[in-house]
Write a protein that holds these residues in place. Structure first.
Motif, PDB file in Angstrom:
ATOM      1  N   ILE A  12       0.926  -1.181  -0.040  1.00 33.13           N
ATOM      2  CA  ILE A  12      -0.056  -0.052   0.093  1.00 33.13           C
ATOM      3  C   ILE A  12       0.765   1.187  -0.111  1.00 33.13           C
ATOM      4  O   ILE A  12       1.715   1.242   0.745  1.00 33.13           O
ATOM      5  CB  ILE A  12      -1.054   0.047   1.315  1.00 33.13           C
ATOM      6  CG1 ILE A  12      -1.800  -1.161   1.193  1.00 33.13           C
ATOM      7  CG2 ILE A  12      -1.692   1.483   1.207  1.00 33.13           C
ATOM      8  CD1 ILE A  12      -2.775  -1.393   2.439  1.00 33.13           C
ATOM      9  N   LYS A  13       0.815   2.107  -0.938  1.00 32.58           N
ATOM     10  CA  LYS A  13       1.609   3.121  -1.162  1.00 32.58           C
ATOM     11  C   LYS A  13       0.850   4.467  -0.280  1.00 32.58           C
ATOM     12  O   LYS A  13      -0.375   4.746  -0.504  1.00 32.58           O
ATOM     13  CB  LYS A  13       1.690   3.677  -2.266  1.00 32.58           C
ATOM     14  CG  LYS A  13       2.816   4.962  -2.514  1.00 32.58           C
ATOM     15  CD  LYS A  13       3.605   4.844  -3.801  1.00 32.58           C
ATOM     16  CE  LYS A  13       4.429   5.998  -4.098  1.00 32.58           C
ATOM     17  NZ  LYS A  13       5.812   5.968  -3.506  1.00 32.58           N
ATOM     18  N   ILE A  14       1.402   5.187   0.565  1.00 32.88           N
ATOM     19  CA  ILE A  14       0.857   6.445   1.146  1.00 32.88           C
ATOM     20  C   ILE A  14       1.666   7.729   0.665  1.00 32.88           C
ATOM     21  O   ILE A  14       2.672   7.652   1.048  1.00 32.88           O
ATOM     22  CB  ILE A  14       0.804   6.345   2.653  1.00 32.88           C
ATOM     23  CG1 ILE A  14      -0.151   5.089   3.011  1.00 32.88           C
ATOM     24  CG2 ILE A  14       0.157   7.491   3.352  1.00 32.88           C
ATOM     25  CD1 ILE A  14      -0.021   4.717   4.637  1.00 32.88           C
ATOM     26  N   GLY A  15       1.157   8.658   0.151  1.00 29.67           N
ATOM     27  CA  GLY A  15       1.695   9.801  -0.630  1.00 29.67           C
ATOM     28  C   GLY A  15       2.930   9.323  -1.187  1.00 29.67           C
ATOM     29  O   GLY A  15       2.788   8.299  -2.023  1.00 29.67           O
ATOM     30  N   ILE A  18       5.868   6.801   1.523  1.00 23.73           N
ATOM     31  CA  ILE A  18       5.649   5.775   2.459  1.00 23.73           C
ATOM     32  C   ILE A  18       4.882   4.625   1.753  1.00 23.73           C
ATOM     33  O   ILE A  18       3.980   4.617   0.987  1.00 23.73           O
ATOM     34  CB  ILE A  18       4.560   6.357   3.778  1.00 23.73           C
ATOM     35  CG1 ILE A  18       5.306   7.393   4.176  1.00 23.73           C
ATOM     36  CG2 ILE A  18       4.347   5.140   4.514  1.00 23.73           C
ATOM     37  CD1 ILE A  18       4.486   8.137   5.080  1.00 23.73           C
ATOM     38  N   ILE A  34       6.996  -1.010   7.207  1.00 26.94           N
ATOM     39  CA  ILE A  34       6.751   0.181   6.831  1.00 26.94           C
ATOM     40  C   ILE A  34       7.949   0.824   6.295  1.00 26.94           C
ATOM     41  O   ILE A  34       9.161   0.749   7.112  1.00 26.94           O
ATOM     42  CB  ILE A  34       6.403   0.915   7.967  1.00 26.94           C
ATOM     43  CG1 ILE A  34       5.182   0.547   8.560  1.00 26.94           C
ATOM     44  CG2 ILE A  34       6.078   2.375   7.625  1.00 26.94           C
ATOM     45  CD1 ILE A  34       4.636   1.067   9.871  1.00 26.94           C
ATOM     46  N   ALA A  36       9.504   4.247   4.900  1.00 26.26           N
ATOM     47  CA  ALA A  36       9.305   5.646   5.292  1.00 26.26           C
ATOM     48  C   ALA A  36      10.514   6.414   5.734  1.00 26.26           C
ATOM     49  O   ALA A  36      11.650   5.793   6.130  1.00 26.26           O
ATOM     50  CB  ALA A  36       8.230   6.003   6.240  1.00 26.26           C
TER      51      ALA A  36
END
Length: 78
Positions: A12-15, A18, A34, A36
Motif C-alpha cells: 500500500i502506498k501512502i503519499g 511511504i 513500513i 518511510a
C-alpha cells in the motif's frame, strides 16, 4: 476510513514516500513492514496514546506554563 484487502507481499502506498508491505499473516496477527523516511515518526497507537496522556499529566503538575518556566529556570541556573 479506507478499508483495503491485501495479500502476502502486497503493498500500500501512502503519499509520495511511504510504503506498507504485508510481510506475514498468521491467524489473528499480521506483520507489516513500513518503508518511510527517517524523519517520519512511526509509533504503535497505544504507545502514542500513552505518550500523549503522560505529557498531559505532567503538564498539569505545574498548573500553567509560567509556573513551569519559573521552576525550570531556578533548577537550571549555574
Amino acid at each position: 476510513m479506507l478499508i483495503l484487502t491485501r495479500k502476502l507481499n502486497e503493498k500500500i502506498k501512502i503519499g509520495e514516500n511511504i510504503v506498507l508491505t504485508v510481510l506475514d499473516i498468521k491467524k489473528n496477527n499480521i506483520t507489516i513492514g513500513i518503508d518511510a523516511p527517517k524523519d517520519i515518526l512511526i509509533l504503535r497507537k497505544e504507545v502514542y496514546d500513552n505518550t500523549v496522556r503522560e505529557n498531559l499529566l505532567s503538564s498539569r503538575k505545574y498548573g500553567n506554563i509560567e509556573e513551569f518556566v519559573q521552576l525550570w529556570g531556578k533548577n537550571n541556573k549555574k
